[in-house]
Design an enzyme around this catalytic site. Structure first.
Site, PDB file in Angstrom:
ATOM      1  N   ASN A 127      -4.173   4.924 -17.702  1.00 11.80           N
ATOM      2  CA  ASN A 127      -3.486   3.757 -18.256  1.00 11.80           C
ATOM      3  C   ASN A 127      -2.203   4.153 -18.999  1.00 11.80           C
ATOM      4  O   ASN A 127      -1.151   3.543 -18.797  1.00 11.80           O
ATOM      5  CB  ASN A 127      -4.424   2.976 -19.178  1.00 11.80           C
ATOM      6  CG  ASN A 127      -5.633   2.445 -18.425  1.00 11.80           C
ATOM      7  OD1 ASN A 127      -5.670   2.515 -17.196  1.00 11.80           O
ATOM      8  ND2 ASN A 127      -6.610   1.929 -19.135  1.00 11.80           N
ATOM      9  N   THR A 182      38.986 -25.706 -10.669  1.00 13.81           N
ATOM     10  CA  THR A 182      37.777 -26.266 -11.266  1.00 13.81           C
ATOM     11  C   THR A 182      37.256 -27.229 -10.219  1.00 13.81           C
ATOM     12  O   THR A 182      38.045 -27.858  -9.501  1.00 13.81           O
ATOM     13  CB  THR A 182      38.058 -27.016 -12.592  1.00 13.81           C
ATOM     14  OG1 THR A 182      38.978 -28.077 -12.321  1.00 13.81           O
ATOM     15  CG2 THR A 182      38.674 -26.087 -13.642  1.00 13.81           C
ATOM     16  N   HIS A 183      35.947 -27.304 -10.100  1.00 18.73           N
ATOM     17  CA  HIS A 183      35.331 -28.116  -9.025  1.00 18.73           C
ATOM     18  C   HIS A 183      35.806 -27.660  -7.640  1.00 18.73           C
ATOM     19  O   HIS A 183      35.791 -28.439  -6.689  1.00 18.73           O
ATOM     20  CB  HIS A 183      35.631 -29.608  -9.196  1.00 18.73           C
ATOM     21  CG  HIS A 183      35.455 -30.114 -10.598  1.00 18.73           C
ATOM     22  ND1 HIS A 183      34.290 -30.669 -11.050  1.00 18.73           N
ATOM     23  CD2 HIS A 183      36.306 -30.093 -11.662  1.00 18.73           C
ATOM     24  CE1 HIS A 183      34.422 -31.006 -12.328  1.00 18.73           C
ATOM     25  NE2 HIS A 183      35.640 -30.658 -12.735  1.00 18.73           N
ATOM     26  N   SER A 185      31.583 -10.546  16.323  1.00 20.37           N
ATOM     27  CA  SER A 185      30.625 -11.450  16.944  1.00 20.37           C
ATOM     28  C   SER A 185      30.360 -10.980  18.365  1.00 20.37           C
ATOM     29  O   SER A 185      31.257 -10.463  19.030  1.00 20.37           O
ATOM     30  CB  SER A 185      31.196 -12.870  16.973  1.00 20.37           C
ATOM     31  OG  SER A 185      30.570 -13.635  17.982  1.00 20.37           O
ATOM     32  N   LYS A 202      36.283 -13.011  16.174  1.00 18.17           N
ATOM     33  CA  LYS A 202      35.615 -13.078  14.883  1.00 18.17           C
ATOM     34  C   LYS A 202      35.621 -11.775  14.100  1.00 18.17           C
ATOM     35  O   LYS A 202      35.497 -10.695  14.629  1.00 18.17           O
ATOM     36  CB  LYS A 202      34.146 -13.508  15.067  1.00 18.17           C
ATOM     37  CG  LYS A 202      33.981 -14.941  15.486  1.00 18.17           C
ATOM     38  CD  LYS A 202      34.331 -15.928  14.386  1.00 18.17           C
ATOM     39  CE  LYS A 202      33.340 -15.865  13.262  1.00 18.17           C
ATOM     40  NZ  LYS A 202      32.542 -17.063  13.114  1.00 18.17           N
ATOM     41  N   ASN A 257      33.587 -11.121  10.573  1.00 18.38           N
ATOM     42  CA  ASN A 257      32.724 -11.813   9.614  1.00 18.38           C
ATOM     43  C   ASN A 257      32.468 -10.981   8.364  1.00 18.38           C
ATOM     44  O   ASN A 257      32.272  -9.769   8.451  1.00 18.38           O
ATOM     45  CB  ASN A 257      31.384 -12.155  10.278  1.00 18.38           C
ATOM     46  CG  ASN A 257      31.551 -13.168  11.396  1.00 18.38           C
ATOM     47  OD1 ASN A 257      32.390 -14.059  11.312  1.00 18.38           O
ATOM     48  ND2 ASN A 257      30.768 -13.012  12.447  1.00 18.38           N
ATOM     49  N   GLU A 287      28.234 -11.803   2.454  1.00 10.42           N
ATOM     50  CA  GLU A 287      27.187 -12.815   2.605  1.00 10.42           C
ATOM     51  C   GLU A 287      25.827 -12.261   2.196  1.00 10.42           C
ATOM     52  O   GLU A 287      25.028 -12.943   1.559  1.00 10.42           O
ATOM     53  CB  GLU A 287      27.120 -13.284   4.059  1.00 10.42           C
ATOM     54  CG  GLU A 287      28.368 -14.019   4.521  1.00 10.42           C
ATOM     55  CD  GLU A 287      28.363 -14.191   6.028  1.00 10.42           C
ATOM     56  OE1 GLU A 287      29.035 -13.414   6.719  1.00 10.42           O
ATOM     57  OE2 GLU A 287      27.658 -15.093   6.518  1.00 10.42           O
ATOM     58  N   GLN A 329      -0.801  -3.161 -11.804  1.00 10.75           N
ATOM     59  CA  GLN A 329      -0.436  -2.318 -10.659  1.00 10.75           C
ATOM     60  C   GLN A 329       0.542  -3.059  -9.740  1.00 10.75           C
ATOM     61  O   GLN A 329       1.289  -2.442  -8.995  1.00 10.75           O
ATOM     62  CB  GLN A 329      -1.696  -1.926  -9.879  1.00 10.75           C
ATOM     63  CG  GLN A 329      -1.434  -1.070  -8.664  1.00 10.75           C
ATOM     64  CD  GLN A 329      -2.702  -0.417  -8.148  1.00 10.75           C
ATOM     65  OE1 GLN A 329      -3.272   0.438  -8.800  1.00 10.75           O
ATOM     66  NE2 GLN A 329      -3.157  -0.837  -6.976  1.00 10.75           N
TER      67      GLN A 329
HETATM   68  N1  ARG Z   1      -2.638   2.745 -10.133  1.00 11.50           N
HETATM   69  C1  ARG Z   1      -2.887   2.220 -11.414  1.00 11.50           C
HETATM   70  C2  ARG Z   1      -1.743   1.290 -11.866  1.00 11.50           C
HETATM   71  O1  ARG Z   1      -0.745   1.275 -11.241  1.00 11.50           O
HETATM   72  C3  ARG Z   1      -3.026   3.309 -12.411  1.00 11.50           C
HETATM   73  C4  ARG Z   1      -3.872   2.973 -13.592  1.00 11.50           C
HETATM   74  C5  ARG Z   1      -5.260   2.745 -13.190  1.00 11.50           C
HETATM   75  N2  ARG Z   1      -6.106   2.606 -14.310  1.00 11.50           N
HETATM   76  C6  ARG Z   1      -7.307   2.098 -14.222  1.00 11.50           C
HETATM   77  N3  ARG Z   1      -8.002   2.017 -15.291  1.00 11.50           N
HETATM   78  N4  ARG Z   1      -7.832   1.713 -13.090  1.00 11.50           N
HETATM   79  O2  ARG Z   1      -1.833   0.557 -12.836  1.00 11.50           O
END
Ligand code: ARG
Length: 459
Positions: free
Chosen positions: A111, A156-157, A278, A284, A286, A291, A323
């Site tokens: 985490n 403008t506009h 084109s 053409k 373009n 775009e 994730q």
């Molecule tokens: N692949 C996970 C993500 O992108 C990594 C963290 C996963 N942690 C967990 N407790 N499952 O968030």
């Protein structure tokens, strides 16, 4: 067969569909370098704190470099069963160095690991965006300088309003893109704190040194709250919102290039290198790049909305929902960098057509306001009365099918007896732009000051 990382609690492996929805390796392999950098900093810190031996940390740090070189050489076998970049790297590290690899994850969780990796990656994108914007601004300054005195219609506009200078128009975009730089810079400063060491959500009982890893990774400090550190993605949203505003600016400039390069306007000629032909119409040419950039805001803003929607209502702390942050940000960043590069190329190669600009500037009674202003100054009329008298003269010219300056003095005086010969001096487009010397105005002298100021600021 149960998972190698958490098999202790499990008696069988995952369903193939589970693997398909769960695995992120196909895209988060883009975080490999950041993941390895974070792990190397973590290992060095664990050794400095006496949690790992120096030998263990050295083996880990060396081994991680080997993994990185395998990935960079394209020799690495990514495995979906190993879910994400974090477990792919750790698993390969174990094959290379054996037992110490299993000690790397002490006092850490995926985490805080993924939050760290992603912050490092997004931080680089801020820098890339700022660099791309600086390059674009330089090309706009060159265009502005070349045409500081060229007169063109201001709209403008999208209706002819008053004459402005080409340089002034270019410098308007310089201001917009400079604010974009400001947004990326501000967001980068705010996001430059380290989540590493927040562990799963609550911090850790090990005596770690988060200041040391923060410093090693170039962060200003560790994040102060472990729950916040692993769960928020506001830093990615700030990147995306800044990118969206920038993409919106690029889209507006693109739209002008599309209009200006049309046969009806002929204000500019796009270079062959940024145009296409084109398959059926031989004549053409373009403006495809313009775009496409005009359209790219759709992707960038789409990514922004997608991530806001992912984050909305997420309870603290980590949830797997996050994730879903990566693909959005990857695509938005790639899109933005490509758009900036293409716009820079187009502007650098752009040829303006000063004669067409000036001819258009003079049409549409663009100096009517100058006439009204003259009546205020020279005949002491209230502006509202001057506006009315000028309107009558415009109507007269329109009926006759001529410009304001083609009306005779007698005709002018039939509307207002105080009008004298001197009025013709203010009816040219050159006189009109030269008179607009108010701060921020379109006079060539003012525009040149702005160009010089921006050149000095950019260094
Ligand atoms: N692949 C996970 C993500 O992108 C990594 C963290 C996963 N942690 C967990 N407790 N499952 O968030």
């Amino acid at each position: 067969q149960a998972n190698a990382m958490w098999g202790g609690r499990f008696s069988k492996g995952v369903d193939a569909i589970m693997e398909a929805i769960n695995a992120s390796i196909d895209y988060d392999k883009r975080l490999a370098a950041q993941d390895i950098e974070g792990s190397r900093a973590h290992a060095a810190m664990l050794a400095a704190q006496g949690i790992l031996t120096d030998n263990e940390a050295a083996a880990i740090r060396e081994g991680l470099l080997t993994v990185l070189s395998e990935i960079e050489a394209g020799e690495f076998q990514f495995s979906k069963a190993l879910e994400d970049i974090h477990m792919n790297v750790e698993s390969r590290l174990k094959e290379i160095i054996g037992e110490p690899a299993g000690r790397l994850h002490t006092a850490r969780s995926r985490n805080d690991q993924v939050a760290t990796d992603f912050r490092l990656w997004v931080r680089e994108q801020h820098d890339a965006a700022i660099e791309g914007l600086q390059a674009l601004i330089r090309t706009l300054l060159d265009q502005a300088e070349a045409g500081a005195g060229w007169v063109m219609p201001g709209f403008t506009h999208l209706q002819t309003a008053q004459p402005v200078t080409w340089g002034h128009h270019m410098m308007a975009y310089v201001e917009m893109f400079a604010r974009d730089i400001g947004r990326f810079t501000d967001a980068r400063t705010r996001m430059n704190e380290s989540p590493l060491g927040a562990a799963a959500l609550a911090g850790t009982g090990f005596n770690i040194d988060r200041h040391m890893t923060a410093e090693a990774l170039g962060f200003d400090r560790p994040m102060a709250n472990s729950l916040d550190a692993v769960s928020d993605r506001d830093f990615a949203l700030e990147f995306l919102t800044s990118a969206s505003i920038c993409a919106m600016h690029l889209s507006r400039l693109s739209e002008e290039l599309v209009i200006w390069s049309s046969a009806q306007f002929r204000f500019v000629t796009m270079s062959d290198s940024f145009s296409t032909g084109s398959s059926i119409m031989p004549q053409k040419k373009n403006p495809d790049a313009a775009e496409l950039i005009r359209a790219k805001i759709g992707r960038v803003l789409g990514a922004t909305v997608a991530l806001f929607t992912v984050m909305k209502g997420l309870p603290l702390a980590y949830a797997k929902d996050t994730q879903e942050d990566k693909e959005q940000v990857f695509d938005a960043a790639d899109t933005l960098m490509l758009s900036l590069a293409a716009m820079t190329g187009m502007i650098a190669d752009l040829t303006a057509n000063p004669d067409a600009l000036e001819a258009a500037a003079a049409s549409g009674f663009s100096t009517a306001t100058d006439l009204a202003d003259w009546l205020v100054r020279e005949a002491n009329l209230p502006f509202r009365d001057a506006h009315h008298a000028t309107g009558a003269l415009v109507a007269m010219a329109e009926t006759k099918g001529c410009d304001l300056a083609d009306l005779s003095l007698d005709e002018m005086q039939s509307v207002n007896a105080q009008i004298t010969e001197g009025v013709y001096d203010v009816l040219t487009v050159q006189a009109s732009v030269a008179s607009r010397m108010s701060y921020g105005g379109t006079a060539p002298a003012r525009v040149r000051e702005q160009i010089a100021a921006w050149r000095a600021r950019l260094g």
